[in-house]
Design a protein around this motif. Structure first.
Motif, PDB file in Angstrom:
ATOM      1  N   UNK A  24       0.800  -1.224   0.000  1.00 33.90           N
ATOM      2  CA  UNK A  24       0.000   0.000   0.000  1.00 33.90           C
ATOM      3  C   UNK A  24       0.832   1.273   0.000  1.00 33.90           C
ATOM      4  N   UNK A  25       2.084   1.192  -0.432  1.00 29.70           N
ATOM      5  CA  UNK A  25       2.926   2.389  -0.495  1.00 29.70           C
ATOM      6  C   UNK A  25       2.621   3.224  -1.736  1.00 29.70           C
ATOM      7  N   UNK A  26       2.004   2.596  -2.742  1.00 35.55           N
ATOM      8  CA  UNK A  26       1.622   3.263  -3.993  1.00 35.55           C
ATOM      9  C   UNK A  26       0.179   2.865  -4.292  1.00 35.55           C
ATOM     10  N   UNK A  43      10.744 -12.507  -3.467  1.00 33.79           N
ATOM     11  CA  UNK A  43      10.325 -11.112  -3.611  1.00 33.79           C
ATOM     12  C   UNK A  43      10.667 -10.338  -2.345  1.00 33.79           C
ATOM     13  N   UNK A  44      10.975  -9.063  -2.513  1.00 27.92           N
ATOM     14  CA  UNK A  44      11.203  -8.184  -1.370  1.00 27.92           C
ATOM     15  C   UNK A  44       9.873  -7.793  -0.754  1.00 27.92           C
ATOM     16  N   UNK A  45       9.903  -7.375   0.506  1.00 30.10           N
ATOM     17  CA  UNK A  45       8.656  -6.963   1.141  1.00 30.10           C
ATOM     18  C   UNK A  45       8.138  -5.647   0.577  1.00 30.10           C
ATOM     19  N   UNK A  46       8.959  -4.908  -0.164  1.00 33.68           N
ATOM     20  CA  UNK A  46       8.543  -3.650  -0.787  1.00 33.68           C
ATOM     21  C   UNK A  46       8.074  -3.858  -2.229  1.00 33.68           C
ATOM     22  N   UNK A  47       7.993  -5.098  -2.672  1.00 32.54           N
ATOM     23  CA  UNK A  47       7.774  -5.425  -4.078  1.00 32.54           C
ATOM     24  C   UNK A  47       6.425  -6.098  -4.301  1.00 32.54           C
ATOM     25  N   UNK A  48       5.861  -5.865  -5.490  1.00 36.58           N
ATOM     26  CA  UNK A  48       4.665  -6.569  -5.933  1.00 36.58           C
ATOM     27  C   UNK A  48       4.764  -6.730  -7.445  1.00 36.58           C
ATOM     28  N   UNK A  49       4.285  -7.863  -7.961  1.00 38.73           N
ATOM     29  CA  UNK A  49       4.370  -8.154  -9.390  1.00 38.73           C
ATOM     30  C   UNK A  49       3.010  -8.570  -9.924  1.00 38.73           C
ATOM     31  N   UNK A 182      -0.554   6.890 -10.636  1.00 42.97           N
ATOM     32  CA  UNK A 182       0.116   6.486  -9.391  1.00 42.97           C
ATOM     33  C   UNK A 182       0.208   7.628  -8.387  1.00 42.97           C
ATOM     34  N   UNK A 183      -0.101   7.308  -7.151  1.00 39.94           N
ATOM     35  CA  UNK A 183      -0.033   8.248  -6.041  1.00 39.94           C
ATOM     36  C   UNK A 183       0.615   7.533  -4.851  1.00 39.94           C
ATOM     37  N   UNK A 184       1.253   8.297  -4.001  1.00 37.16           N
ATOM     38  CA  UNK A 184       1.768   7.682  -2.778  1.00 37.16           C
ATOM     39  C   UNK A 184       0.600   7.180  -1.949  1.00 37.16           C
ATOM     40  N   UNK A 185       0.788   5.963  -1.373  1.00 38.34           N
ATOM     41  CA  UNK A 185      -0.276   5.363  -0.578  1.00 38.34           C
ATOM     42  C   UNK A 185      -0.420   6.049   0.717  1.00 38.34           C
TER      43      UNK A 185
END
Length: 185
Positions: A24-26, A43-49, A182-185
């Motif tokens: 939810x960061x983006x 996958x990193x915890x900051x990553x989503x695919x 895209x917006x910051x979450x």
């Protein structure tokens, strides 16, 4: 059969509406439904695919809020070749080089060419957009686009990686629309 099932990625449907990605960061607004690839363990915890047609054909990756001093990929401490860690002080050429090293080391790219680099606004901040082509270990020619910004010393990026034959051009308009939304979450 259980061995094959273990190798098949699991997916969850991402609807065509505003959705939080990368913890939810983006927030992005896809124009159509996508398939979220369930975390594969590396996958990193900051990553989503996400993929529409399967990861061998097209993938959109999101990294949201990667901290300074962290690599964009998990790697063994004793690995002979490592992707450089992200630094908040990186210049655009440094960021491009970091992504290239990822593809050379992790995807086995023998040929990698950056075809365009330009300033871009991402998440309301000044960043960069760059395009590239490469041939990986599977010998499939691929094209990619990355848009990234460093905000509060953290890396935010969206990356499209797709087979060059059809899937890159077919996916690019929606990738661009998501990047614009895209917006910051």
């Amino acid at each position: 059969l259980p061995i094959l099932a273990a190798c098949t990625p699991a997916y969850t449907l991402v609807p065509a509406k505003s959705v939080g990605v990368a913890k939810n960061s983006i927030r992005v607004e896809p124009l159509s439904a996508w398939n979220r690839i369930t975390n594969r363990g590396d996958d990193l915890k900051w990553e989503e695919n996400w993929t529409r047609n399967g990861p061998a054909l097209d993938v959109v990756s999101f990294i949201g809020g990667l901290p300074d001093g962290t690599a964009i990929v998990k790697q063994a401490k004793k690995a002979d070749r490592k992707v450089p860690v992200f630094r908040a002080s990186m210049t655009p050429p440094d960021l491009v080089s970091m992504i290239e090293s990822f593809y050379r080391i992790r995807a086995g790219a023998t040929v990698f060419e950056t075809t365009a680099v330009e300033p871009a606004t991402f998440l309301g901040s000044q960043g960069l957009r760059f395009d590239y082509t490469y041939v990986g270990a599977d010998e499939v020619k691929r094209r990619g686009r990355c848009i990234a910004a460093i905000i509060n010393d953290r890396l935010y990026l969206m990356l499209l990686n797709a087979a060059a034959s059809h899937y890159f051009e077919a996916t690019l308009p929606e990738f661009e629309a998501m990047a614009a939304s895209a917006r910051l979450g």
